[in-house]
Design an enzyme around this catalytic site. Structure first.
Site, PDB file in Angstrom:
ATOM      1  N   ASP A 103       0.825  -1.211   0.000  1.00 39.33           N
ATOM      2  CA  ASP A 103       0.000   0.000   0.000  1.00 39.33           C
ATOM      3  C   ASP A 103       0.854   1.255   0.000  1.00 39.33           C
ATOM      4  O   ASP A 103       0.600   2.192  -0.752  1.00 39.33           O
ATOM      5  CB  ASP A 103      -0.964  -0.014   1.199  1.00 39.33           C
ATOM      6  CG  ASP A 103      -0.272  -0.341   2.530  1.00 39.33           C
ATOM      7  OD1 ASP A 103       0.967  -0.527   2.548  1.00 39.33           O
ATOM      8  OD2 ASP A 103      -0.976  -0.422   3.552  1.00 39.33           O
ATOM      9  N   ASP A 106       7.217   3.856   3.265  1.00 38.91           N
ATOM     10  CA  ASP A 106       7.465   4.872   4.284  1.00 38.91           C
ATOM     11  C   ASP A 106       8.967   4.876   4.577  1.00 38.91           C
ATOM     12  O   ASP A 106       9.741   5.465   3.820  1.00 38.91           O
ATOM     13  CB  ASP A 106       6.589   4.519   5.497  1.00 38.91           C
ATOM     14  CG  ASP A 106       6.604   5.559   6.586  1.00 38.91           C
ATOM     15  OD1 ASP A 106       6.985   6.699   6.318  1.00 38.91           O
ATOM     16  OD2 ASP A 106       6.216   5.239   7.731  1.00 38.91           O
TER      17      ASP A 106
HETATM   18  P1  IMP Z   1       7.947   1.026   6.024  1.00 39.29           P
HETATM   19  O1  IMP Z   1       8.496  -0.305   6.370  1.00 39.29           O
HETATM   20  O2  IMP Z   1       8.335   2.070   7.054  1.00 39.29           O
HETATM   21  O3  IMP Z   1       8.215   1.494   4.616  1.00 39.29           O
HETATM   22  O4  IMP Z   1       6.412   0.954   6.256  1.00 39.29           O
HETATM   23  C1  IMP Z   1       5.544   0.421   5.376  1.00 39.29           C
HETATM   24  C2  IMP Z   1       4.300  -0.008   6.125  1.00 39.29           C
HETATM   25  O5  IMP Z   1       3.955   0.942   7.149  1.00 39.29           O
HETATM   26  C3  IMP Z   1       3.125  -0.026   5.205  1.00 39.29           C
HETATM   27  O6  IMP Z   1       2.970  -1.301   4.640  1.00 39.29           O
HETATM   28  C4  IMP Z   1       1.981   0.342   6.105  1.00 39.29           C
HETATM   29  O7  IMP Z   1       1.447  -0.827   6.703  1.00 39.29           O
HETATM   30  C5  IMP Z   1       2.564   1.170   7.209  1.00 39.29           C
HETATM   31  N1  IMP Z   1       2.312   2.608   7.016  1.00 39.29           N
HETATM   32  C6  IMP Z   1       3.223   3.560   6.722  1.00 39.29           C
HETATM   33  N2  IMP Z   1       2.653   4.765   6.603  1.00 39.29           N
HETATM   34  C7  IMP Z   1       1.330   4.579   6.822  1.00 39.29           C
HETATM   35  C8  IMP Z   1       0.191   5.478   6.815  1.00 39.29           C
HETATM   36  O8  IMP Z   1       0.268   6.701   6.581  1.00 39.29           O
HETATM   37  N3  IMP Z   1      -1.011   4.898   7.076  1.00 39.29           N
HETATM   38  C9  IMP Z   1      -1.163   3.571   7.341  1.00 39.29           C
HETATM   39  N4  IMP Z   1      -0.125   2.696   7.338  1.00 39.29           N
HETATM   40  C10 IMP Z   1       1.107   3.205   7.094  1.00 39.29           C
HETATM   41 MG    MG Z   2       1.217  -2.587   5.452  1.00 35.38          MG
END
Ligand code: IMP
Ligand code: MG
Length: 182
Positions: A103, A106
């Site tokens: 989705d 981040d």
């Molecule tokens: P990363 O590992 O920090 O890139 O995070 C990715 C995961 O964090 C995504 O698959 C989401 O589940 C969650 N995530 C990051 N930002 C958001 C947001 O704004 N809303 C909801 N879930 C988020």
């Molecule tokens: Mg996720």
């Protein structure tokens, strides 16, 4: 009680539908979708993945589909930095060309972890596709192969994205408004 409310709508159903079709154009031009294994990262990707593969189906293309459940967040809005596999894919991965679908990108840790893990399992190639990209939040260097929309550092909900497990069902993407504790 959910800790947040639905705020401003950032991307409408129509904007998302149009962008999904454009992403499928890009995927079709750069891959052979009939021979791709689409892997949705649960739970956030389930609606996006469903819309991507249905758009392919309308074009007469029929990819294989699998899922992996990864977790790093718990109920907080900040990544813990440690990624855990909660459920494994079912399909054999050896020699496969994969498209990982999530989705939102981040910190980049979830997709970086997933890409490494699938390569270790014997996948021949691993590409990545995200609907949303918070480009300013990266903790590690990571660039997705396909990306729907870039967004600022906002916490968003809807279209699969949750706030403490809720609001995934919204057909659009909105900002989460956090209610202050009493
Ligand atoms: P990363 O590992 O920090 O890139 O995070 C990715 C995961 O964090 C995504 O698959 C989401 O589940 C969650 N995530 C990051 N930002 C958001 C947001 O704004 N809303 C909801 N879930 C988020
Ligand atoms: Mg996720």
């Amino acid at each position: 009680m959910t800790p947040c409310r639905v705020g401003e709508i950032l991307f409408s159903e129509e904007q998302i539908r149009n962008r999904v079709a454009e992403l499928i154009d890009e995927i079709e031009q750069t891959c052979d979708p009939d021979n791709l294994l689409f892997v949705g990262i649960l739970r956030g990707s389930f609606i996006f993945l469903a819309d991507l593969v249905r758009e392919l189906g309308r074009r007469g293309l029929h990819p294989a589909i699998d899922f992996i459940t990864l977790a790093s967040y718990g109920d907080r809005t900040e990544s813990s930095g440690v990624i855990e596999i909660r459920s494994n894919p079912v399909e054999p991965l050896e020699g496969k060309d994969l498209l990982l679908v999530d989705d939102i990108l981040d910190s980049g840790r979830t997709l970086a972890f997933a890409r490494e893990w699938f390569l270790e399992q014997g996948a021949r190639s691993v590409k990545t596709c995200v609907l949303l990209d918070k480009t300013g939040r990266r903790a590690i260097d990571f660039t997705p192969d396909y990306s729907g929309f870039e967004i600022d550092d906002l916490f968003v909900i809807g279209y699969g994205l949750d706030c403490a497990g809720h609001f995934r069902e919204l057909p659009y993407i909105a900002c989460a408004e956090f209610t202050p504790r009493p």
